[in-house]
Motif scaffolding. Structure first.
Motif: not given
Length: 357
Positions: A251-257, A261-263, A269-270
Motif C-alpha cells: 500500500x505504501x508503495x502504491x502511495x509513493x507511485x 505522477x501527481x496522482x 501521502x504524508x
C-alpha cells in the motif's frame, strides 16, 4: 459414492476389490432401480470415481452400462471411456446423447448432487472440441445447479466451493462469477460457516480498498480487520503476520507511485505514510518475536525479518521517532497480539448471488 475414491491405491487405499466385495454383499438391497446388480453397482462406482482403468474396461464390457438409461452418469462416463479405447473413432452422436441425458438429470432439482456434477464435468474436460462442448454443457449445468442450491440453502458449502473453483471459467459465451462483488459474496458466505479459514480471511482482505478508491489513511485501513482475523485464526504464525506486513508495504508503495505522477497530494501521502508506520512497526515487532522464539516458519518468512528491504528499514526508522507510534514501538510484545474482529459479513452478501448475463 464419494468415499469410494478413498479405496484408490493412489491415496493409500486397499484397492478396488473392497468395492467389488461391497457391491457383491449389498447391491441386492438397493431397491430404487429395477435392474440393479452387483456388476452395475461396481461399474457405477468405478466410472463415477474414475478408478482403476482395467477394472472399468472389464465391468463395462460385462454390463454394457453405456446404454443403460437408468444410470446416466455411469452411462456417459462409459461412453467417454469407449471414446478413448477406440482412438476417438466411435458414434459420437450416441455418446453425446448419453452425455445430454445426464445433463438433463442434473438439471432436475429433485436429483441435485453437486459432487456428481463436478465428477461429470471433470470427465469431459479433456478431448477434442466435441468433448469440450460436453464439458461446457456439464459445467454450466453444474453452475446453474449451484446457484439454485444457494437460493434455498444460502450457505451450502459445496455450492460455494464449486462456484469459487470455477470463477472466471469461460465457455459458450459465458463467464462464471466474473465480477469482484460476486466473488466477495461467495467468500462472505464461506466465512459465515467457516470462520476459522485463514485463507478465506486473507482473500477477503484483497477486496479492500475498493478499486479506484483514494489511497488515504482511512481507506488503507479497510483490509486490516480481515488480515487480523487471518492472523488470529492462524495462531499468529510468522507467515500470516508477514503477509499483513507485506500488504501494508505494498500500500505504501502504491502511495509513493501515485505521488510521483501527481496522482495524490503531498498531504494525503504524508498522512498515509504516518498511518502505515505504526502498523508496520507493530507487525514487524510481532514477526520478529515469533521468529526469534521458534514460531512456525514453514514458508521461509523469517528471512525477510532478519534482512529487511530498504523500504521496510526506512519505514521502521521513521516509525521509531514518530510519537504517534510510541505504543507500537515500546509496549510489551504480548500486548501487540491481535484479537478477533466480529465483522458483519451479511453486508457483503448480495440479494441475488447470480451475476447478470
Amino acid at each position: 459414492m464419494i468415499a469410494a475414491g478413498n479405496a484408490s491405491r493412489m491415496w493409500g487405499g486397499p484397492g478396488v476389490q473392497v468395492l467389488k466385495d461391497m457391491c457383491d454383499n449389498y447391491a441386492d438391497q438397493i431397491t430404487e432401480y429395477d435392474t440393479y446388480t452387483a456388476d452395475i453397482c461396481f461399474a457405477e462406482i468405478l466410472l463415477s470415481n474414475n478408478l482403476d482403468y482395467d477394472a472399468m474396461q472389464s465391468v463395462v464390457r460385462r454390463v454394457d452400462i453405456g446404454r443403460n438409461p437408468e444410470f446416466p452418469l455411469a452411462a456417459a462416463m462409459a461412453r467417454h471411456l469407449e471414446y478413448h479405447q477406440r482412438g476417438n473413432v466411435y458414434d459420437f452422436a450416441s455418446a453425446k446423447a448419453a452425455q445430454m441425458a445426464y445433463i438433463r438429470t442434473l438439471r432436475n432439482p429433485s436429483s441435485l448432487d453437486l459432487w456428481l456434477h463436478k465428477q461429470f464435468s471433470r470427465t469431459f474436460s479433456r478431448g477434442d472440441e466435441r468433448a469440450k462442448d460436453a464439458h461446457d454443457d456439464a459445467t454450466f449445468s453444474m453452475v446453474d445447479a449451484a446457484y439454485a442450491t444457494l437460493e434455498r440453502d444460502p450457505y451450502n458449502p459445496t455450492a460455494i466451493s464449486l462456484l469459487q473453483s470455477y470463477a472466471g471459467y469461460q465457455g459458450d459465451g459465458h463467464t462464471i462469477v466474473p465480477q469482484a462483488e460476486y466473488q466477495r459474496d461467495l467468500l462472505a458466505r464461506q466465512l459465515m460457516i467457516q470462520p476459522y479459514d485463514t485463507d478465506a480471511w486473507t482473500q477477503m482482505a484483497g477486496y479492500f480498498p475498493r478499486p479506484g478508491a483514494a489511497p488515504d489513511a482511512d481507506d488503507m485501513a479497510l483490509p486490516d480487520p480481515f488480515l487480523e482475523n487471518a492472523i488470529v485464526m492462524d495462531y499468529h504464525s510468522a507467515h500470516s503476520v508477514m503477509h499483513a506486513l507485506e500488504r501494508k508495504l505494498f500500500q505504501v508503495g502504491t502511495v509513493d507511485a501515485l505521488l510521483e505522477i501527481d496522482g495524490i497530494s503531498n498531504e494525503v501521502a504524508q498522512d498515509a505514510h504516518a498511518a502505515a508506520q505504526c502498523r508496520i512497526i507493530r507487525l514487524h515487532r510481532l514477526a520478529e518475536y515469533i521468529c526469534d522464539n521458534g514460531g512456525d516458519d514453514e514458508h521461509g518468512t523469517c528471512g525477510y525479518i532478519t534482512e529487511p528491504t530498504q523500504r521496510l528499514s526506512s519505514l521502521l526508522s521513521a516509525a521509531s521517532v514518530n510519537p504517534a507510534c510510541d505504543t507500537q514501538s515500546n509496549a510489551a510484545i504480548m500486548s501487540l497480539a491481535f484479537a478477533y474482529h466480529d465483522i458483519d459479513l451479511n453486508q457483503y452478501i448480495l440479494d441475488d448471488p447470480r451475476p447478470a448475463e
